[in-house]
Design an enzyme around this catalytic site. Structure first.
Site, mmCIF file in Angstrom:
data_model
loop_
_atom_site.group_PDB
_atom_site.id
_atom_site.type_symbol
_atom_site.label_atom_id
_atom_site.label_comp_id
_atom_site.label_asym_id
_atom_site.label_seq_id
_atom_site.Cartn_x
_atom_site.Cartn_y
_atom_site.Cartn_z
ATOM 1 N N TYR A 172 0.852 -1.194 0.000
ATOM 2 C CA TYR A 172 0.000 0.000 0.000
ATOM 3 C C TYR A 172 0.882 1.237 0.000
ATOM 4 O O TYR A 172 1.950 1.246 0.632
ATOM 5 C CB TYR A 172 -0.928 -0.029 1.224
ATOM 6 C CG TYR A 172 -1.922 1.103 1.268
ATOM 7 C CD1 TYR A 172 -2.709 1.407 0.150
ATOM 8 C CD2 TYR A 172 -2.087 1.866 2.419
ATOM 9 C CE1 TYR A 172 -3.620 2.447 0.185
ATOM 10 C CE2 TYR A 172 -3.002 2.906 2.468
ATOM 11 C CZ TYR A 172 -3.763 3.191 1.336
ATOM 12 O OH TYR A 172 -4.664 4.223 1.379
ATOM 13 N N TYR A 182 -3.078 5.267 8.705
ATOM 14 C CA TYR A 182 -2.529 3.924 8.460
ATOM 15 C C TYR A 182 -1.374 3.743 9.431
ATOM 16 O O TYR A 182 -0.211 3.840 9.075
ATOM 17 C CB TYR A 182 -2.073 3.818 7.004
ATOM 18 C CG TYR A 182 -1.863 2.402 6.495
ATOM 19 C CD1 TYR A 182 -2.945 1.566 6.222
ATOM 20 C CD2 TYR A 182 -0.591 1.903 6.258
ATOM 21 C CE1 TYR A 182 -2.757 0.288 5.729
ATOM 22 C CE2 TYR A 182 -0.390 0.620 5.768
ATOM 23 C CZ TYR A 182 -1.482 -0.182 5.507
ATOM 24 O OH TYR A 182 -1.296 -1.452 5.010
HETATM 25 P P1 NAI Z 1 -8.263 -9.629 3.846
HETATM 26 O O1 NAI Z 1 -8.908 -9.549 5.169
HETATM 27 O O2 NAI Z 1 -9.019 -10.280 2.753
HETATM 28 O O3 NAI Z 1 -6.858 -10.374 3.919
HETATM 29 C C1 NAI Z 1 -6.004 -10.377 5.013
HETATM 30 C C2 NAI Z 1 -5.854 -11.832 5.421
HETATM 31 O O4 NAI Z 1 -4.741 -11.988 6.280
HETATM 32 C C3 NAI Z 1 -7.066 -12.370 6.186
HETATM 33 O O5 NAI Z 1 -7.575 -13.487 5.494
HETATM 34 C C4 NAI Z 1 -6.470 -12.777 7.530
HETATM 35 O O6 NAI Z 1 -7.101 -13.915 8.031
HETATM 36 C C5 NAI Z 1 -5.031 -13.055 7.134
HETATM 37 N N1 NAI Z 1 -4.063 -13.066 8.230
HETATM 38 C C6 NAI Z 1 -3.871 -12.126 9.197
HETATM 39 N N2 NAI Z 1 -2.868 -12.511 10.009
HETATM 40 C C7 NAI Z 1 -2.409 -13.704 9.543
HETATM 41 C C8 NAI Z 1 -1.399 -14.611 9.973
HETATM 42 N N3 NAI Z 1 -0.648 -14.365 11.052
HETATM 43 N N4 NAI Z 1 -1.192 -15.742 9.256
HETATM 44 C C9 NAI Z 1 -1.952 -16.007 8.171
HETATM 45 N N5 NAI Z 1 -2.922 -15.194 7.727
HETATM 46 C C10 NAI Z 1 -3.157 -14.056 8.408
HETATM 47 O O7 NAI Z 1 -7.864 -8.130 3.485
HETATM 48 P P2 NAI Z 1 -7.134 -7.461 2.233
HETATM 49 O O8 NAI Z 1 -7.345 -6.006 2.443
HETATM 50 O O9 NAI Z 1 -7.551 -8.062 0.970
HETATM 51 O O10 NAI Z 1 -5.595 -7.747 2.493
HETATM 52 C C11 NAI Z 1 -4.759 -8.498 1.640
HETATM 53 C C12 NAI Z 1 -3.463 -7.739 1.381
HETATM 54 O O11 NAI Z 1 -3.750 -6.572 0.609
HETATM 55 C C13 NAI Z 1 -2.774 -7.238 2.660
HETATM 56 O O12 NAI Z 1 -1.377 -7.358 2.509
HETATM 57 C C14 NAI Z 1 -3.165 -5.774 2.680
HETATM 58 O O13 NAI Z 1 -2.267 -4.974 3.420
HETATM 59 C C15 NAI Z 1 -3.102 -5.474 1.197
HETATM 60 N N6 NAI Z 1 -3.735 -4.221 0.784
HETATM 61 C C16 NAI Z 1 -5.041 -3.956 1.094
HETATM 62 C C17 NAI Z 1 -5.633 -2.752 0.720
HETATM 63 C C18 NAI Z 1 -7.063 -2.465 1.052
HETATM 64 O O14 NAI Z 1 -7.501 -1.318 0.919
HETATM 65 N N7 NAI Z 1 -7.860 -3.450 1.467
HETATM 66 C C19 NAI Z 1 -4.877 -1.731 -0.036
HETATM 67 C C20 NAI Z 1 -3.520 -2.135 -0.369
HETATM 68 C C21 NAI Z 1 -2.980 -3.318 0.055
#
Ligand code: NAI
Length: 286
Positions: A172, A182
């Site tokens: 991000y 953030y």
């Molecule tokens: P999401 O909630 O779908 O995905 C995050 C996942 O990480 C969840 O499924 C959670 O269970 C898992 N997780 C957390 N701790 C964990 C651990 N210790 N071991 C294994 N799994 C773990 O949310 P999202 O937003 O799709 O996130 C996916 C990636 O995208 C992340 O790296 C996030 O920072 C990145 N991202 C998200 C943005 C947004 O606006 N949603 C913008 C830019 C990047």
């Protein structure tokens, strides 16, 4: 030969991980996912009961198949790293072999090798606190779950990745520009992730012949992002100010990931690819 992809960080059908899985499945890849242990039960139950069936529909009308769901906690590398209170925790005790090393061993046992590794996970317990108020614990926890988790995954999976394979993570823009809100060291964690993408591209490229890239994605209302109260504000800000005035869909990020994982991107490694409607290129709000 069909390609095999392991996607770490899928626990529902809202996030980037799910969308990447779909785009890879649509391109013909076999899908394996790693699901955070505390979220495993509800994810598998929902999957089994058909709760995600509507979101499983691929462009050709078929449903995405997930060949196997592996429990994973990317904060722990080996069983020796797991503290007693986690080991005996009810939500963890029901699953086994969920440290990074063990998951890689299980995938090797089950499938021999993979072609694509995706890291789509992050966690920062103090994300809602400004960096200036973040504790050492919160900061290091953010780095551990959001940055080192990727080093660890690649360390353990690269040896079972076929040459020509590709690895992708999600970052991000708060890593390089000020995004108030953030917090908790999450901006620091993303800066580490982007820098590591370059070093890992070199090391894994030389040693294993695989490519390492990261996607800097625009804001999405995922489960994780709902923990950050300003997500709706960021989405509005983007549609007001970005060159492309539309809401970003997770599918657009999924498609970019499928491109990066494909032979079409065979000379691209160590890159940060912006998939954000162009917002990163703006110097002022309009
Ligand atoms: P999401 O909630 O779908 O995905 C995050 C996942 O990480 C969840 O499924 C959670 O269970 C898992 N997780 C957390 N701790 C964990 C651990 N210790 N071991 C294994 N799994 C773990 O949310 P999202 O937003 O799709 O996130 C996916 C990636 O995208 C992340 O790296 C996030 O920072 C990145 N991202 C998200 C943005 C947004 O606006 N949603 C913008 C830019 C990047």
């Amino acid at each position: 030969r069909g390609k095999k992809a392991f996607i770490a960080g899928v626990a529902d059908d809202n996030g980037y991980g799910w969308a990447i899985a779909k785009s890879l499945a649509a391109a013909g890849a076999e899908i394996l996912v790693g699901t955070w242990v505390p979220a495993l039960n509800i994810f598998e139950t929902s999957l089994r009961r058909g709760k995600f069936d509507e979101s499983r529909v691929l462009p050709d009308g078929s449903l995405m198949e997930i060949t196997k769901v592996y429990p994973l906690d990317a904060v722990y590398d080996t069983p020796e790293d797991v503290p007693e209170d986690v080991k005996t925790n009810k939500r963890y005790a029901g699953s086994s072999k969920w440290t990074v090393k063990e998951v890689a061993e299980s995938v090797k046992e089950d499938f021999g090798s993979i072609d694509i590794l995706v890291h789509s996970l992050a966690n920062g317990p103090e994300v809602s606190k400004p960096l200036l108020e973040t504790s050492r614990y919160g900061y290091l926890a953010a780095i551990s779950a959001s940055s080192y988790s990727y080093v660890s995954l690649l360390q353990h999976f690269a040896p079972i990745m076929n040459r020509g394979g590709a690895s992708i993570s999600l970052t991000y823009i708060a890593s390089e520009r000020i995004i108030p809100g953030y917090g908790g060291g999450m901006s620091s964690a993303k800066a580490a992730l982007e820098s590591d993408t370059q070093v890992l591209a070199f090391e894994a490229g030389r040693k294993h012949g695989i490519r390492v890239n990261t996607i800097s994605a625009g804001p999405l209302r995922s489960r994780a992002a709902k923990a950050i109260d300003f997500i709706d504000m960021m989405i509005d800000y983007s549609s007001e100010n970005a060159p492309l005035q539309k809401e970003l869909s997770a599918e657009e990020v999924g498609n970019a990931a499928a491109f990066l994982a494909s032979p079409l991107a065979s000379a691209i490694t160590g890159a940060v690819l912006y998939v954000d409607n162009g917002l990163n290129a703006m110097g002022v709000g309009v």
